[in-house]
Design an enzyme around this catalytic site. Structure first.
Site, mmCIF file in Angstrom:
data_model
loop_
_atom_site.group_PDB
_atom_site.id
_atom_site.type_symbol
_atom_site.label_atom_id
_atom_site.label_comp_id
_atom_site.label_asym_id
_atom_site.label_seq_id
_atom_site.Cartn_x
_atom_site.Cartn_y
_atom_site.Cartn_z
ATOM 1 N N LEU A 173 -5.526 5.385 1.169
ATOM 2 C CA LEU A 173 -6.156 5.130 -0.118
ATOM 3 C C LEU A 173 -5.475 3.985 -0.900
ATOM 4 C CD1 LEU A 173 -6.975 8.720 -1.236
ATOM 5 C CD2 LEU A 173 -8.554 6.969 -0.577
ATOM 6 N N PHE A 218 -0.491 3.804 -3.459
ATOM 7 C CA PHE A 218 -1.108 3.641 -2.020
ATOM 8 C C PHE A 218 -0.730 5.120 -1.230
ATOM 9 C CE2 PHE A 218 -0.461 -1.185 -0.886
ATOM 10 C CZ PHE A 218 -1.341 -1.500 -1.730
ATOM 11 N N GLU A 219 -1.836 5.560 -0.865
ATOM 12 C CA GLU A 219 -1.657 6.698 0.041
ATOM 13 C C GLU A 219 -1.700 6.189 1.577
ATOM 14 O OE1 GLU A 219 -0.877 9.758 -0.674
ATOM 15 O OE2 GLU A 219 -1.464 9.950 -2.796
ATOM 16 N N ILE A 220 -0.604 6.406 2.208
ATOM 17 C CA ILE A 220 -0.191 5.629 3.496
ATOM 18 C C ILE A 220 -0.690 6.571 4.506
ATOM 19 C CG2 ILE A 220 1.428 4.700 5.078
ATOM 20 C CD1 ILE A 220 3.147 3.993 2.542
#
Length: 710
Positions: free
Chosen positions: A363, A425-427
């Site tokens: 995300l 940032f959801e990595i």
């Protein structure tokens, strides 16, 4: 027609939803919330409180924001992997599962045995490191760093690139007395008062999210290597802006997580899964406050969630009031030394772009993080930036509130208070620290299937660095000043938190906090230009809206297919939503009713097949509001939950409303621009400057002349 917030029965289950307040109160009353000042917990048993089943990761069926907010309020261990269909939760034991079922939720198992998956991931890491001498990363690494590795690597970069780097230590030490360190990267890095805009890249607010620190470190390494190799893009960036990397914000928690010997049960005493820092809340008393952070009665749950502790909208939904919860917000807004250290840095620099790296969910998230805040006045530019990053890394770009409410996050303070753009940032698609080859190498370089050749997070960070110095996105102040003078832009203001949710579920008044924002420039004589953020905070400037370019679409009936599905079964129908320039729909409102005592549930799917709304309460009619609907064909699933028949069949209608017009509060705030020499004020003036504007001040060190009255 207004959009009413209401709970629904998740996935056709019969339990009635409760409000947030009741759910929280019931949890505390049942003793499921862990230690509190009012009710100290019983000492934990020697064995973790769980059944014989392994720890599982489940996707809870929660297709609406309201549903997901209710799951958050249950106080379970959230992975932060969220889709428009549900939210992922770690079920550590039978008690967690009972809590979900009691609230009426269903779920599907994503990971049947989390410990087995962890073992597989670490085996994959060992195989990868043995097979590959050097990865494609800028550093060439093939395995996760320890904290000492980060310190060594930053020291090595500073030694290798002395003119392009400046070691950084943030203002506060951690709870356990550790420095929070980083690296400033720019041409002329030692001159921190050079007027350049700053791109701040942060990792590991949450201790167990190891890839977040890796990506932060790799981009710093990347820019320096690319600059040395003569890459024009990197050279342009380091000439025009300053990159600041802080790979590990939560130093104490990260060291514990990274160095822990896994228990294999993911219980509160499996410290590899530690998320929070090491503070001891005022709620924790007696024996529960004893022991070191890495071995204490509260286990990995000691501490505060740093990404729920920033003062912007602190105290609202999406953060726990219970110290024995992974998302505990802290004892007060900005109470933790680590979050306060980041806040102090941002307050004393022109941070025009900030990315806080986390795992996991693929995300790119932007403010607002709470739905009631309303879209930011910069929504159009904000969304365009986020969409560009998502094109590079293959993630989904959206506002945080579209997942669930989250109060006290980094960017929800930094954007609304300073005006600098901020993202989370959801990595990666799965796991807090999955196999290195996938979560770090693949996600950074963009070799994953989702990135599809877009360049991965490497390209997204490059775009963010370019945006940090984009004149259309920042404000600038120019003028002339003699050599040896210092130009200071400053302002001080007081801002409110959210109305503060109390441990008993009630809501108390807002709290207030003060910020002083300062930008400094040391003149070497002659003209200068400073890149800064707008003088008026987005918090007070207004909220996004738009004037309609056409009338909304005409109302229409929603066709009911012939026949009636069996009880528990569904039927589908479609309807069309038009777009500009023919019509301009700010909202689409669907209303479904039936004559008798049946109970129908409705789910609406957008043109891309994702759920865009649902009506599954006991209401008749059921109403679903879709904001800013895209043009295309929509599908309605009508489920005969109970008692639907030919006599009690449903009818439906869709109506359309114009968009909400812009909200301009008409308030202007000013930077105070002061010229000093040897600490003495030579001149001072107020300056109002908006995003994309240049304030041309002329000779800022000459006092304004006041014409005497005749």
């Amino acid at each position: 027609m207004s959009h009413r917030l209401r709970a629904r029965r998740p996935h056709l289950r019969g339990a009635l939803a409760t409000t947030t307040a009741v759910a929280v109160a019931a949890t505390l009353a049942a003793g499921l919330g862990g230690p509190s000042a009012a009710a100290p917990p019983a000492a934990p048993s020697a064995e973790p409180d769980r059944d014989d089943a392994p720890t599982r990761v489940v996707m809870v069926d929660a297709p609406t924001v309201d549903d997901r907010n209710r799951v958050v309020d249950l106080g379970l261990d959230l992975t932060e992997h969220v889709t428009r269909q549900g939210i992922e939760v770690v079920l550590h034991d039978a008690r967690d599962a009972r809590r979900l079922r009691a609230a009426g939720f269903d779920w599907t198992v994503e990971v049947a045995d989390l410990e087995a998956e962890r073992r597989d991931q670490r085996r994959a890491d060992r195989r990868y490191a043995a097979r590959v001498d050097e990865s494609g990363l800028p550093s060439g690494r093939t395995s996760y760093r320890t904290y000492d590795d980060y310190l060594d690597d930053m020291a090595s970069l500073a030694e290798t690139y002395p003119r392009l780097t400046k070691p950084l230590t943030l203002a506060n030490q951690t709870v356990l007395g550790e420095d929070i360190t980083g690296l400033e990267i720019s041409v002329g890095a030692d001159d921190v008062r050079d007027g350049k805009p700053v791109f701040l890249l942060l990792g590991a607010h949450h201790a167990r999210e190891w890839p977040s620190a890796e990506h932060t470190m790799e981009f710093g390494t990347d820019l320096l290597q690319s600059y040395r190799e003569g890459d024009a893009r990197a050279r342009g960036l380091l000439d025009g802006m300053r990159l600041v990397i802080v790979p590990v914000v939560n130093v104490d928690g990260f060291q514990i997580s990274r160095e822990a010997t896994p228990n294999g049960d993911f219980s509160r005493f499996d410290y590899e899964m530690k998320r929070k820092n090491c503070s001891i809340s005022e709620q924790i008393t007696g024996e529960w406050a004893s022991g070191p952070c890495a071995n204490n009665p509260e286990g990995r749950l000691r501490g505060t969630d740093l990404n729920r502790n920033y003062p912007g909208f602190w105290g609202g939904g999406g953060a726990s009031t219970n110290a024995d919860n992974d998302t505990y917000r802290g004892d007060g807004p900005g109470s933790e030394p680590e979050s306060d250290a980041v806040r102090k840095f941002i307050s004393n620099r022109a941070v025009t772009m900030m990315i806080s790296n986390h795992t996991y969910s693929n995300l790119v998230l932007r403010p607002p993080a709470i739905a009631s805040t309303g879209k930011s006045v910069d929504e159009v530019a904000y969304k365009e930036l986020g969409d560009g990053f998502a094109d590079a890394n293959g993630y989904t770009s959206q506002a945080s509130y579209q997942l669930y409410d989250t109060s006290g996050s980094t960017e929800d303070w930094s954007y609304w208070i300073t005006g600098g753009f901020g993202f989370t940032f959801e990595i990666g698609p799965d796991g807090f620290h999955p196999a290195y080859e996938d979560a770090v190498v693949g996600e950074y370089l963009g070799t994953t299937e989702s990135a599809a050749g877009g360049g991965g997070n490497r390209e997204a960070y490059y775009q963010a660095a370019e945006a940090a110095m984009d004149h259309a996105l920042v404000s600038r102040v120019s003028g002339k000043a003699p050599k040896g003078t210092r130009i200071v832009l400053s302002k001080t203001h007081v801002s409110p938190t959210s109305p503060v949710i109390q441990p008993d579920g009630s809501t108390g008044p807002q709290q207030f906090y003060e910020d002083t924002l300062v930008n400094r420039y040391d003149s070497d004589g002659g003209r200068f230009i400073l890149d800064v953020n707008p003088s008026t905070r987005p918090l007070v400037e207004g909220r996004y809206g738009r004037e309609p370019v056409a009338d909304p679409q005409e109302s229409a009936e929603i066709a009911n297919p012939e026949g009636v599905p069996a009880e528990g079964a569904s039927e589908e129908t479609t309807f069309e939503i038009l777009g500009q320039p023919e019509v301009d729909n700010g909202f689409a409102t669907l209303s479904f009713g039936w004559p008798g005592g049946a109970d129908w549930d409705f789910y609406v799917y957008g043109p891309d097949g994702d759920v865009v709304g649902s009506g599954a309460t006991l209401d008749n009619p059921e109403e679903i509001v879709i904001p800013d609907p895209v043009a295309g064909t929509y599908t309605v699933e009508a489920n005969n939950y109970e008692g639907g028949s030919a006599e009690d069949d449903w009818t439906g209608e869709v109506t359309f409303q114009s968009p909400t017009p812009p909200q301009d509060n008409g308030i202007d705030e000013a930077w105070q621009v002061t010229c000093l020499k040897r600490g003495r004020i030579l001149a001072s003036q107020d300056v109002v400057v908006d995003r994309g504007e240049v304030a041309r001040l002329g000779a800022v060190c000459k006092p304004a002349r006041v014409k005497a009255r005749q």
